[in-house]
Structure formats: structure tokens, C-alpha cells
Design a protein around this motif. Structure first.
Motif, PDB file in Angstrom:
ATOM      1  N   PRO A 274      23.331 -39.303  17.401  1.00  0.00           N
ATOM      2  CA  PRO A 274      23.269 -38.056  18.171  1.00  0.00           C
ATOM      3  C   PRO A 274      23.941 -36.913  17.402  1.00  0.00           C
ATOM      4  CG  PRO A 274      23.990 -39.870  19.567  1.00  0.00           C
ATOM      5  CD  PRO A 274      23.914 -40.413  18.171  1.00  0.00           C
ATOM      6  N   GLY A 275      23.265 -35.778  17.349  1.00  0.00           N
ATOM      7  CA  GLY A 275      23.811 -34.612  16.653  1.00  0.00           C
ATOM      8  C   GLY A 275      23.425 -34.539  15.185  1.00  0.00           C
ATOM      9  N   ALA A 276      22.856 -35.614  14.633  1.00  0.00           N
ATOM     10  CA  ALA A 276      22.448 -35.587  13.219  1.00  0.00           C
ATOM     11  C   ALA A 276      21.300 -34.608  13.033  1.00  0.00           C
ATOM     12  CB  ALA A 276      22.008 -36.973  12.771  1.00  0.00           C
ATOM     13  N   ARG A 277      21.337 -33.893  11.918  1.00  0.00           N
ATOM     14  CA  ARG A 277      20.218 -33.015  11.561  1.00  0.00           C
ATOM     15  C   ARG A 277      19.959 -33.154  10.072  1.00  0.00           C
ATOM     16  NH1 ARG A 277      19.925 -26.400  11.598  1.00  0.00           N
ATOM     17  NH2 ARG A 277      17.905 -26.312  10.562  1.00  0.00           N
ATOM     18  N   THR A 278      18.746 -33.500   9.718  1.00  0.00           N
ATOM     19  CA  THR A 278      18.426 -33.701   8.300  1.00  0.00           C
ATOM     20  C   THR A 278      18.253 -32.345   7.622  1.00  0.00           C
ATOM     21  OG1 THR A 278      16.023 -33.686   8.589  1.00  0.00           O
ATOM     22  CG2 THR A 278      17.139 -35.805   8.884  1.00  0.00           C
ATOM     23  N   ALA A 279      18.256 -32.363   6.294  1.00  0.00           N
ATOM     24  CA  ALA A 279      17.883 -31.170   5.535  1.00  0.00           C
ATOM     25  C   ALA A 279      16.400 -30.882   5.797  1.00  0.00           C
ATOM     26  CB  ALA A 279      18.116 -31.425   4.054  1.00  0.00           C
ATOM     27  N   THR A 280      15.998 -29.659   5.497  1.00  0.00           N
ATOM     28  CA  THR A 280      14.582 -29.296   5.616  1.00  0.00           C
ATOM     29  C   THR A 280      13.951 -29.452   4.235  1.00  0.00           C
ATOM     30  OG1 THR A 280      15.215 -27.695   7.282  1.00  0.00           O
ATOM     31  CG2 THR A 280      12.989 -27.511   6.393  1.00  0.00           C
ATOM     32  N   THR A 281      12.939 -30.329   4.169  1.00  0.00           N
ATOM     33  CA  THR A 281      12.404 -30.711   2.866  1.00  0.00           C
ATOM     34  C   THR A 281      10.882 -30.637   2.849  1.00  0.00           C
ATOM     35  OG1 THR A 281      14.279 -32.230   2.678  1.00  0.00           O
ATOM     36  CG2 THR A 281      12.483 -32.575   1.150  1.00  0.00           C
ATOM     37  N   VAL A 299      10.919 -30.712  13.340  1.00  0.00           N
ATOM     38  CA  VAL A 299      10.395 -29.354  13.186  1.00  0.00           C
ATOM     39  C   VAL A 299       9.578 -29.337  11.895  1.00  0.00           C
ATOM     40  CG1 VAL A 299      10.955 -26.903  12.981  1.00  0.00           C
ATOM     41  CG2 VAL A 299      12.392 -28.397  14.398  1.00  0.00           C
ATOM     42  N   VAL A 300       8.304 -28.962  12.019  1.00  0.00           N
ATOM     43  CA  VAL A 300       7.414 -28.950  10.869  1.00  0.00           C
ATOM     44  C   VAL A 300       6.899 -27.522  10.683  1.00  0.00           C
ATOM     45  CG1 VAL A 300       5.393 -29.977   9.770  1.00  0.00           C
ATOM     46  CG2 VAL A 300       6.695 -31.304  11.454  1.00  0.00           C
ATOM     47  N   ASP A 301       7.248 -26.917   9.561  1.00  0.00           N
ATOM     48  CA  ASP A 301       6.879 -25.516   9.309  1.00  0.00           C
ATOM     49  C   ASP A 301       7.191 -24.647  10.524  1.00  0.00           C
ATOM     50  OD1 ASP A 301       6.051 -25.901   6.675  1.00  0.00           O
ATOM     51  OD2 ASP A 301       4.002 -26.394   7.264  1.00  0.00           O
ATOM     52  N   GLY A 302       8.356 -24.885  11.118  1.00  0.00           N
ATOM     53  CA  GLY A 302       8.803 -24.066  12.241  1.00  0.00           C
ATOM     54  C   GLY A 302       8.300 -24.518  13.610  1.00  0.00           C
TER      55      GLY A 302
END
Ligand code: 1HN
Length: 358
Positions: A274-281, A299-302
Motif C-alpha cells: 500500500p502506498g507504493a508508486r512505481t516510476a513512470t517508464t 496510469v498509461v499516458d495520463g
């Protein structure tokens, strides 16, 4: 003196040239602006299939449609809305939900496209891979590599549902699809929970037989046909414990070489606390993400997608992708990365915060 003569745009000789070129089934490069765009022109779109829908329709198919020769399998394929009605999840990957009802058998066949199963629901099913009975339980990854015979048996009283991932679009594009039906006789046998392939290749972590069935064979795919949820779960938990991070990931590999499980398909399991957020790649090549448990937002391309257990997300090449977890979430990923890597076409880039916001 040069004898070259360049035609003016309205020169009838130029018109004649274009007509003659077309007549000869040729095309001038200098008129093809779309040939080399700055970045890949991508037809498939990010798309989410909800488990509620998948399960409901698979169950209806289970009560209305028998498993017969021809189809051989009760499979509902993910059909990406960007691909004009093709039964493909992405440009390169086939994804599907398969439903095997109580006391049903899906008959033997083999094909050059490679397949894998990631089990979502049910117990007691086994699949026969080249004669080796492999039991199936939720969270297990089961391989049927290219050209291996396979058939599925459900001797129990409850259905099993699993995710099928195959490289069909890729193998189709290469004009290398072959298929044969196997014998119709049913194979009945007592199933050891540990298949022969596991007895050889999953005896103990880090130990592989000095000589075994895979020794000397070209290392085209893993000799291990099943990767058990118990082991995957343990590896993810250990990684979280040792790093203290909120996210962990493992890649399923050939125990003899460390290579991907099959030449065209990479498989991974990701755990987000819970609370984890990956980098945007962004990465070249496409993926299908299957939610095993939890609740998360991709989230994919916003564009946001809410993931719950069983949901399947198609991720096109080069789409900017990130996930954040609302609760502990386990995500299975299948992708075509080994192909991109083998061909020197793999790229990835992590977007900076600034780019993310623009
Ligand atoms: C197939 O053989 C299976 O063996 C699953 O379970 C999905 C999708 C297209 C073609 C063959 C299976 C498939 C498939």
C-alpha cells in the motif's frame, strides 16, 4: 556537362515515371513520409478488461458451449479496440481467459506459437505437457513452449479459469504458425503434484542436474514447466524484507541458464505494498498485466485504470506506464521483451517528474 535532367513538378515525364513505377509494382521511397516516423506509430491502445466481465462471460460460455475439436479450447480472447477487430491483446501478444468446466478435457494439440497459463481460479486441474502431468493451482505459471503437446484435464467438480498468454501475433507476422491435433484418446493418470520437470529442475534453489533431460538440448525454452505460487510469493516477500522497499519484482527464468522462460515471452511478478508508486517508464514492446490480487491504479499516458483481482490490462509499446497500490497488489506481467532484446531493439526510458506532468 551533366546530362541529368530533373523534372519540374508538373512535368508530364514525371507523371509518366510515377505511372510506370506503379505499373511495375514499385514505390519511390521519396513519397513515403510515414515510413520512418520519429517514434513508433502504435495502433493498439491501452485497454482494461475487468474480471467481473471476463468471468461472467467465460462462465456463460462454459454452460452454453462445449469444448469440441476445431476450437479445442474454451477461450475468450482479449481483442484490442485499436487493432481493427483482430483477436489480439496487443500488436505482438495474444491474451485470453480460458474456462475448463468440471470433468472436462481440452484435447491434445501442438502449435508453434508458445503459450503460458497464469492460473486465477480453481483447483485440481492438470495439463499434460509432452506427456508430463503438471498440476495447476491459483498463482501458478505453467508453460507450454512452442510445438510441445498439451491437453488440459479437470477431474474435479469446480471450474478452473486461467489467463492464457501466447505470441500468436508475432508468429503470424513471421508466417511461422503450424498446428496439429493430437490423438483423441483421453490420457487418464494419477497426477503427482510435482511434475517430472519440477523433479528435475526445481529440486532445490540454485541446483540444476549435471545431466538431465535438457542437457545438450538447444536452450530454446526453460525445461521447468511450472513455477509455483508458493515459491513466487516467498521470493517476493524475501525481497521486500531485504530491501525495505514498498515494491518488489521477480522474473521467471530458465533455471539452467537464467534466460527468459521462452524465446519470445518474458514473465514477471510484481508486488506493490500500500502506498507504493512505481516510476513512470516507456519501453519498446508490449505487455499484458494480469492482476492476481489487490487494488491498484495504473496510469498509461495520463489515462487512469483501476486494477482489481483478475483484471487484464493491455499496454502498448512505448506508452508511459506507472502503477500505484491502494492495497497489497500482485501483478503478473507477460511481455515480448526477449524478442526486442535479441534484435537489439529494446529501449526504455524513465520519465522525469517534469515530463510526467506535461
Ligand atoms: C491454445 O492451444 C490454448 O492450449 C489456449 O490452452 C489459447 C489461443 C489460440 C490458439 C491456441 C491452450 C489458445 C490456444
Amino acid at each position: 556537362m551533366s546530362t541529368r535532367r530533373f523534372a519540374a513538378p508538373d512535368d508530364p515525364a514525371l507523371d509518366q515515371l510515377y505511372a510506370d513505377v506503379a505499373e511495375a509494382d514499385l514505390q519511390p521511397l521519396w513519397t513515403q513520409e510515414a515510413l520512418m516516423p520519429g517514434a513508433p506509430p502504435i495502433a493498439d491502445v491501452a485497454y482494461l478488461w475487468k474480471w467481473k466481465t471476463l468471468r461472467g462471460l467465460a462462465e456463460s460460455a462454459g454452460s452454453l458451449v462445449p469444448i469440441d475439436r476445431g476450437g479445442d479450447r474454451r477461450v475468450l480472447s482479449l481483442s484490442n479496440p485499436g487493432l481493427g477487430g483482430l483477436p489480439y491483446a496487443t500488436t505482438t501478444l495474444w491474451g485470453a481467459v480460458q474456462y475448463l468446466g468440471p470433468h472436462e478435457v481440452a484435447p491434445a494439440h501442438h502449435h508453434t506459437p508458445a503459450a503460458l497459463r497464469f492460473v486465477l481460479e480453481g483447483e485440481g486441474v492438470w495439463t499434460l505437457v509432452d506427456g508430463d502431468p503438471v498440476s495447476m493451482s491459483p498463482g501458478d505459471l505453467v508453460l507450454t513452449p512452442s510445438w510441445r503437446w498439451h491437453e488440459h484435464h479437470n477431474p474435479g467438480d469446480t471450474p478452473m479459469l486461467w489467463f492464457d498468454g501466447l505470441d500468436i501475433p508475432l508468429v503470424r507476422a513471421l508466417d511461422a504458425v503450424f498446428f496439429e491435433s493430437g490423438p483423441d484418446e483421453m490420457t487418464n493418470r494419477a497426477v503427482d503434484p510435482v511434475s517430472g520437470s519440477e523433479q528435475w529442475y526445481a529440486g532445490a534453489p540454485g541446483l540444476v542436474p549435471v545431466s538431465g533431460p535438457a542437457a545438450g538440448a538447444p536452450p530454446m525454452h526453460s525445461p521447468l514447466m511450472a513455477y509455483r505460487w508458493l515459491d513466487t510469493d516467498r521470493a517476493l516477500a524475501a525481497q521486500l524484507a531485504v530491501t525495505g522497499r514498498l515494491d518488489a519484482a521477480v522474473r521467471f527464468s530458465d533455471p539452467t541458464s537464467g534466460a527468459d522462460v521462452m524465446p519470445t515471452l518474458r514473465c514477471e511478478m510484481h508486488r506493490l505494498l500500500p502506498g507504493a508508486r512505481t516510476a513512470t517508464t516507456r519501453r519498446t514492446g508490449s505487455s499484458i498485466w494480469v492482476t492476481f490480487r489487490g487494488a491498484a491504479r495504473a496510469v498509461v499516458d495520463g489515462q487512469p485504470f483501476e486494477l482489481e483481482a483478475g483484471d487484464m490490462l493491455a499496454l502498448p509499446s512505448w506508452a508511459a506506464f506507472e502503477v500505484s497500490a491502494h492495497e497489497t497488489t500482485d501483478l503478473f506481467r507477460v511481455c515480448d521483451t526477449p524478442v526486442l532484446e535479441a534484435l537489439g531493439l529494446y529501449r526504455e526510458t524513465t520519465l522525469a517528474q517534469q515530463e510526467e506532468l506535461s
